[in-house]
Scaffold this motif. Structure first.
Motif, mmCIF file in Angstrom:
data_model
loop_
_atom_site.group_PDB
_atom_site.id
_atom_site.type_symbol
_atom_site.label_atom_id
_atom_site.label_comp_id
_atom_site.label_asym_id
_atom_site.label_seq_id
_atom_site.Cartn_x
_atom_site.Cartn_y
_atom_site.Cartn_z
ATOM 1 N N ARG A 254 0.861 -1.178 0.000
ATOM 2 C CA ARG A 254 0.000 0.000 0.000
ATOM 3 C C ARG A 254 0.903 1.235 0.000
ATOM 4 N NH1 ARG A 254 -2.384 3.953 3.071
ATOM 5 N NH2 ARG A 254 -1.270 3.371 4.979
ATOM 6 N N VAL A 255 0.741 2.076 -0.999
ATOM 7 C CA VAL A 255 1.589 3.266 -1.087
ATOM 8 C C VAL A 255 1.088 4.313 -0.084
ATOM 9 C CG1 VAL A 255 2.373 5.146 -2.569
ATOM 10 C CG2 VAL A 255 2.100 2.843 -3.509
ATOM 11 N N ILE A 256 1.995 4.806 0.754
ATOM 12 C CA ILE A 256 1.633 5.861 1.710
ATOM 13 C C ILE A 256 1.948 7.220 1.106
ATOM 14 C CG2 ILE A 256 1.994 6.776 4.034
ATOM 15 C CD1 ILE A 256 2.919 3.954 4.877
ATOM 16 N N GLY A 257 3.113 7.365 0.517
ATOM 17 C CA GLY A 257 3.459 8.646 -0.101
ATOM 18 C C GLY A 257 4.951 8.750 -0.349
ATOM 19 N N GLN A 258 5.384 9.950 -0.678
ATOM 20 C CA GLN A 258 6.786 10.187 -1.006
ATOM 21 C C GLN A 258 7.449 10.963 0.134
ATOM 22 O OE1 GLN A 258 6.694 12.165 -4.814
ATOM 23 N NE2 GLN A 258 8.679 11.318 -5.412
ATOM 24 N N LEU A 259 8.688 10.635 0.421
ATOM 25 C CA LEU A 259 9.472 11.371 1.417
ATOM 26 C C LEU A 259 10.565 12.144 0.695
ATOM 27 C CD1 LEU A 259 10.416 12.002 4.354
ATOM 28 C CD2 LEU A 259 11.790 9.925 4.222
ATOM 29 N N HIS A 260 10.571 13.442 0.899
ATOM 30 C CA HIS A 260 11.576 14.323 0.285
ATOM 31 C C HIS A 260 11.656 14.130 -1.231
ATOM 32 C CE1 HIS A 260 14.018 15.935 3.865
ATOM 33 N NE2 HIS A 260 12.810 15.643 4.262
ATOM 34 N N ASN A 261 10.537 13.760 -1.853
ATOM 35 C CA ASN A 261 10.489 13.513 -3.301
ATOM 36 C C ASN A 261 11.593 12.565 -3.760
ATOM 37 O OD1 ASN A 261 8.238 15.065 -3.851
ATOM 38 N ND2 ASN A 261 9.421 16.941 -4.155
ATOM 39 N N CYS B 83 5.923 2.844 1.659
ATOM 40 C CA CYS B 83 4.823 1.902 1.488
ATOM 41 C C CYS B 83 4.634 1.107 2.769
ATOM 42 C CB CYS B 83 5.117 0.914 0.366
ATOM 43 S SG CYS B 83 5.342 1.670 -1.240
ATOM 44 N N GLU B 84 3.456 0.517 2.867
ATOM 45 C CA GLU B 84 3.145 -0.318 4.019
ATOM 46 C C GLU B 84 2.960 -1.743 3.551
ATOM 47 O OE1 GLU B 84 -0.206 1.129 6.474
ATOM 48 O OE2 GLU B 84 -1.095 -0.810 6.062
ATOM 49 N N SER B 85 3.629 -2.668 4.233
ATOM 50 C CA SER B 85 3.316 -4.080 4.014
ATOM 51 C C SER B 85 2.756 -4.583 5.336
ATOM 52 C CB SER B 85 4.573 -4.865 3.640
ATOM 53 O OG SER B 85 5.350 -5.124 4.786
ATOM 54 N N ASP C 65 0.684 9.502 -8.137
ATOM 55 C CA ASP C 65 0.297 8.163 -7.685
ATOM 56 C C ASP C 65 0.432 7.153 -8.818
ATOM 57 O OD1 ASP C 65 -0.257 9.321 -5.302
ATOM 58 O OD2 ASP C 65 -2.435 9.254 -5.493
ATOM 59 N N LYS C 66 0.032 7.582 -10.005
ATOM 60 C CA LYS C 66 0.115 6.711 -11.175
ATOM 61 C C LYS C 66 1.558 6.300 -11.454
ATOM 62 C CE LYS C 66 -3.326 7.122 -14.862
ATOM 63 N NZ LYS C 66 -3.750 7.966 -15.989
ATOM 64 N N GLU C 67 2.455 7.260 -11.376
ATOM 65 C CA GLU C 67 3.866 6.974 -11.650
ATOM 66 C C GLU C 67 4.436 6.012 -10.610
ATOM 67 O OE1 GLU C 67 5.721 10.875 -13.823
ATOM 68 O OE2 GLU C 67 4.908 11.205 -11.812
ATOM 69 N N ILE C 68 4.022 6.205 -9.359
ATOM 70 C CA ILE C 68 4.496 5.306 -8.294
ATOM 71 C C ILE C 68 3.998 3.885 -8.550
ATOM 72 C CG2 ILE C 68 4.268 4.763 -5.832
ATOM 73 C CD1 ILE C 68 4.307 7.777 -5.263
#
Lengths: 236, 236
Positions: free
Chosen positions: B43-50, B55-57, B194-197
């Motif tokens: 599960r993608v949570i987000g980006q850190l410092h771009n 992610c969460e497992s 999100d799509k790119e990730i």
């Protein structure tokens, strides 16, 4: 010694590299940071395991333990309420008063606790025999079951040796406040909306001691970006 | 020894507690995991410092170094292209061919490199004197400046002692592939949608060796949830 612990940079873990980076020299700076709007200025990334809030600061990753943070917030809110002279603001009447049955010894303890609890915003009245009725509670409990809280308070008071006739001292009040904060706080494994996360960070900024919960556990930990750069061998 | 390194659980950091948890016994399991859909299922949570994708497992926090991960993806894509018999799929003609000037020695090296580079999907032609023109490139570079890449390739070949007349060996090809992957890959400090990730994670699953970039740096690191529980003193 207690104050020193409180202001120790969060995230001191034995054997962990962070220890080297978060030295005592950084303390004054960290202290200053959260006096302003440290938490509000973080960029929220998301929630991990519905338990930790992940945020980004210029310096790295900030993890916030949502339960510990909310416990701290509620603890200070109820405590300020307790200290405040304005008794009207203290509590909220329950639409459906809850009755709770106790054993003989516990009933005696609770009897003696009633004035102290009222000061904390929790109004309890004898209902005959060993039964009591909860009439009002600090506003934060308005939509929660409060019987388990009262039971735990009485158990704790028994444990620390409180008995009728003894003055409801500040230390006893603190125990009650901690239990109230714990029962009122959001749990781990609870999904938070973006709005709820923002509100939590705002309230944490308003705390006197935002860096630890009333039990002394850290509310937040910082992982400096350098830590990740080393882990990924971006830097040596 | 190289293969062993590749399949070592990501996130081995000296002096770090993760080391204890990610022992060699876990290897077969981890290996198995990413053969399926390990990254896609996060599960993608987000980006850190771009720079890092969080992610969460079920087991904890997964950090992915976006540049290292994309480098690995591109490296395998260009390499498969290189190995494949279908020469039509290899490259894409540039709408505006780029001309590049070299020194005398470098021009000589590049002259000898031309057939090898064409096998890799990069078509270069002499343009008179020490000037060359880039006519086509691997499809991944279609919207990028390719002159800096060609310059770096020639510099690298000079460094490893490649000279005209010498066969363009597999090791030379590997150096070129790594440089191509590095130049084509998304950078750190680049915001991803999100799509790119999602696309990145999908492609990482399709890699033969998703756990390290072609330079050998880890593409992902796992922090077990236990690590956070200990840090926050949730468990002793």
């Amino acid at each position: 010694k207690k104050e020193k612990e409180i202001f120790l940079p969060a995230g001191k873990i034995d054997g962990h590299k962070i220890k080297e980076i978060q030295t005592k020299q950084e303390m004054p700076q960290q202290e200053m940071l959260w006096k302003k709007s440290f938490f509000k200025d973080l960029r929220v990334i998301g929630q991990l395991h519905n338990t930790y809030i992940l945020c980004e600061s210029g310096e790295g990753l900030i993890l916030i333990d949502q339960h510990a943070a909310h416990e701290r917030i509620l603890f200070e809110q109820i405590k300020n309420n307790y200290i405040s002279k304005n008794s009207k603001k203290r509590s909220q009447n329950l639409l459906l008063p809850e009755t709770v049955d106790f054993g003989y010894r516990e009933a005696g303890i609770l009897e003696g606790l009633i004035p102290g609890l009222e000061e904390l915003g929790m109004k309890v009245e004898p209902f005959g025999g060993n039964t009591f009725v909860i009439k009002s509670v600090p506003a934060i409990f308005a939509d929660r079951e409060t019987a388990p809280l009262l039971i735990e308070i009485v158990e704790k008071m028994a444990e620390i040796g409180f008995s009728p006739g003894i003055e409801f001292a500040a230390s006893a009040a603190d125990h009650c406040l901690i239990l109230m904060a714990c029962h009122g706080a959001i749990r781990a494994n609870q999904h938070l909306s973006d709005k709820e996360i923002t509100a939590l960070l705002d309230q944490l900024d308003q705390c006197d001691i935002p860096s630890s919960c009333p039990h002394g556990r850290p509310t937040w930990i910082k992982w400096p970006i350098k830590f990740f750069e080393k882990s990924f061998k971006r830097v040596v």
